[in-house]
Design a protein around this motif. Structure first.
Motif, mmCIF file in Angstrom:
data_model
loop_
_atom_site.group_PDB
_atom_site.id
_atom_site.type_symbol
_atom_site.label_atom_id
_atom_site.label_comp_id
_atom_site.label_asym_id
_atom_site.label_seq_id
_atom_site.Cartn_x
_atom_site.Cartn_y
_atom_site.Cartn_z
ATOM 1 N N GLU A 7 -2.744 -2.105 1.104
ATOM 2 C CA GLU A 7 -3.100 -1.728 -0.264
ATOM 3 C C GLU A 7 -4.010 -0.506 -0.277
ATOM 4 N N LEU A 10 -1.873 2.608 0.377
ATOM 5 C CA LEU A 10 -1.020 2.965 -0.758
ATOM 6 C C LEU A 10 -1.843 3.476 -1.940
ATOM 7 N N GLN A 14 -1.962 7.909 -3.027
ATOM 8 C CA GLN A 14 -1.207 8.256 -4.228
ATOM 9 C C GLN A 14 -1.764 9.506 -4.895
ATOM 10 N N TYR A 19 -0.662 3.436 -9.258
ATOM 11 C CA TYR A 19 -0.032 2.167 -9.574
ATOM 12 C C TYR A 19 -0.636 1.115 -8.653
ATOM 13 N N PRO A 21 -0.062 -1.501 -6.050
ATOM 14 C CA PRO A 21 1.012 -1.975 -5.168
ATOM 15 C C PRO A 21 1.018 -3.492 -5.044
ATOM 16 N N VAL A 23 1.774 -6.164 -2.407
ATOM 17 C CA VAL A 23 1.992 -6.355 -0.974
ATOM 18 C C VAL A 23 2.537 -7.764 -0.748
ATOM 19 N N VAL A 92 7.972 3.122 3.951
ATOM 20 C CA VAL A 92 7.364 2.765 2.673
ATOM 21 C C VAL A 92 6.981 4.055 1.963
ATOM 22 N N THR A 94 4.931 6.055 -0.454
ATOM 23 C CA THR A 94 3.622 5.840 -1.095
ATOM 24 C C THR A 94 3.642 6.193 -2.575
ATOM 25 N N SER A 96 5.907 5.340 -4.745
ATOM 26 C CA SER A 96 6.467 4.278 -5.577
ATOM 27 C C SER A 96 6.303 2.890 -4.983
ATOM 28 N N GLY A 97 6.017 2.808 -3.695
ATOM 29 C CA GLY A 97 5.967 1.510 -3.027
ATOM 30 C C GLY A 97 7.319 1.049 -2.550
ATOM 31 N N LEU A 100 8.504 -1.450 0.661
ATOM 32 C CA LEU A 100 7.488 -2.406 1.093
ATOM 33 C C LEU A 100 8.036 -3.829 1.087
ATOM 34 N N PHE A 111 4.561 5.400 6.408
ATOM 35 C CA PHE A 111 4.228 5.713 5.022
ATOM 36 C C PHE A 111 4.682 7.135 4.719
#
Length: 352
Positions: A7, A10, A14, A19, A21, A23, A92, A94, A96-97, A100, A111
């Protein structure tokens, strides 16, 4: 040592509005105990940042970093397709996620970011914002490393102190230092190097110092910068970045540093050998390998100090460190007595 989780990575990398995330439960225990930019320094479970340099590209060493135990890496989106790893991995994004939810609990996490250096800066600034230490930034053409070491030596006797290891003072390495910040740290003493205009301003935007020390302005960057005035402007970015309730600790004996009092919103305090400085020294005596002796003056007060530092130039180093350690805004009463107390700490210091 600070530990990052998924978390943190991410949220910290950003851009724009963040946003939150989500997890997956099987990944919530994944942490990164260290962040590195050199695959040779990888420790088990760490986060590797694939930086592009003038001679090498960190993306060429992602596989090596993973083989050495890296648990995750910040990589450019346009370099992902070319990566081949010897362990299962998940990408992943970063921004938009995405990816994940599909990641397995044993996967190496790649990432995907726009540019790893910029993502590292954002991550360091985000991490710094979670804590409230007193941050002391130090720059100068000469003497910033020794001033950092002596200042940290004085402070760490009474406070949990973070400092740059080695010369981690650039836009690539200072963020790594900031990522080592924890809630236990009271103070961070950070040396700030300068390659060109704007770099110190960038470092200040990440570290947010409240106290700044400028040791001197010299010709060490003259060929690259073009003029001594350009060097002065670049070094002054530190004191320009200080808050109005901060303190600029300036070498009074260097006219180019003394002039920085005119461009800082912070309150200036001067040190040096001139009696016009707030904290000044005279009666300097070398005691060989035993160090130096001098009289320190603040207003009408004076005290003789004996310190384990070598060379006349070390007087400036000691004065800057002692003034920073005394938190200049604490009032003038008993100032020299306080300096004596801080110098006692320095007197028991055995060196970096």
């Amino acid at each position: 040592m600070a530990v990052l989780d998924i978390e943190d990575v991410l949220l910290g990398t950003q851009t724009g509005e963040r946003y939150q995330p989500v997890v997956p439960p099987e990944l919530q225990q994944v942490t990164f105990p260290e962040t590195v930019i050199d695959s040779r320094l990888v420790t088990p479970g760490c986060l590797f940042v694939a930086l592009r340099g003038e001679r090498v590209d960190g993306h060429d060493f992602v596989a090596d970093a993973v083989a050495r135990g890296a648990r995750g890496a910040l990589v450019r989106r346009d370099r992902l397709a070319a990566l081949t790893l010897n362990r299962p991995f998940a990408v992943v994004d970063t921004a938009s996620g995405a990816g994940l939810a599909e990641a397995g609990p044993e996967d190496v996490l790649l990432f995907a970011v726009d540019e790893p250096l910029h993502a590292l800066h954002r991550l360091a600034a985000y991490h710094r914002s979670k804590f409230t230490p007193t941050v002391i930034g130090i720059t100068g053409s000469v003497g910033k490393t020794s001033t950092k070491e002596v200042t940290a030596a004085v402070l760490q006797r009474g406070f949990r102190t973070l400092k740059n290891p080695r010369s981690y003072n650039s836009e690539n390495t200072l963020p790594i230092v900031l990522l080592g910040l924890t809630a236990d740290h009271d103070v961070a003493v950070l040396e700030m190097g300068m390659y060109g205009p704007g770099e110190i301003a960038l470092l200040c935007s990440l570290a947010r110092p409240q106290i700044g020390i400028v040791t001197n302005v010299g010709p060490s960057h003259l060929e690259r910068m073009g003029s001594i005035e350009a060097i002065q402007r670049a070094k002054s970015e530190l004191v320009q970045a200080l808050p109005p309730d901060g303190y600029a600790i300036l070498n009074y004996d260097d006219p180019l540093v003394r002039a920085m009092a005119e461009v800082t919103p912070a309150r200036p305090f001067f040190y040096g050998l001139d009696p016009a400085a707030n904290l000044w020294a005279d009666g300097i005596e070398s005691r060989g390998l035993q160090g130096i002796s001098f009289w320190a003056h603040y207003g009408d007060e004076a005290v003789q100090l004996n310190l384990p530092l070598i060379g006349r130039h070390s007087v400036h180093t000691a004065l800057a460190a002692l003034l920073a350690a005394r938190r200049p805004g604490g009032g003038g009463s008993g100032r020299v007595a306080g300096v004596r107390s801080e110098s006692a700490r320095l007197g028991s210091w055995g060196g970096p």
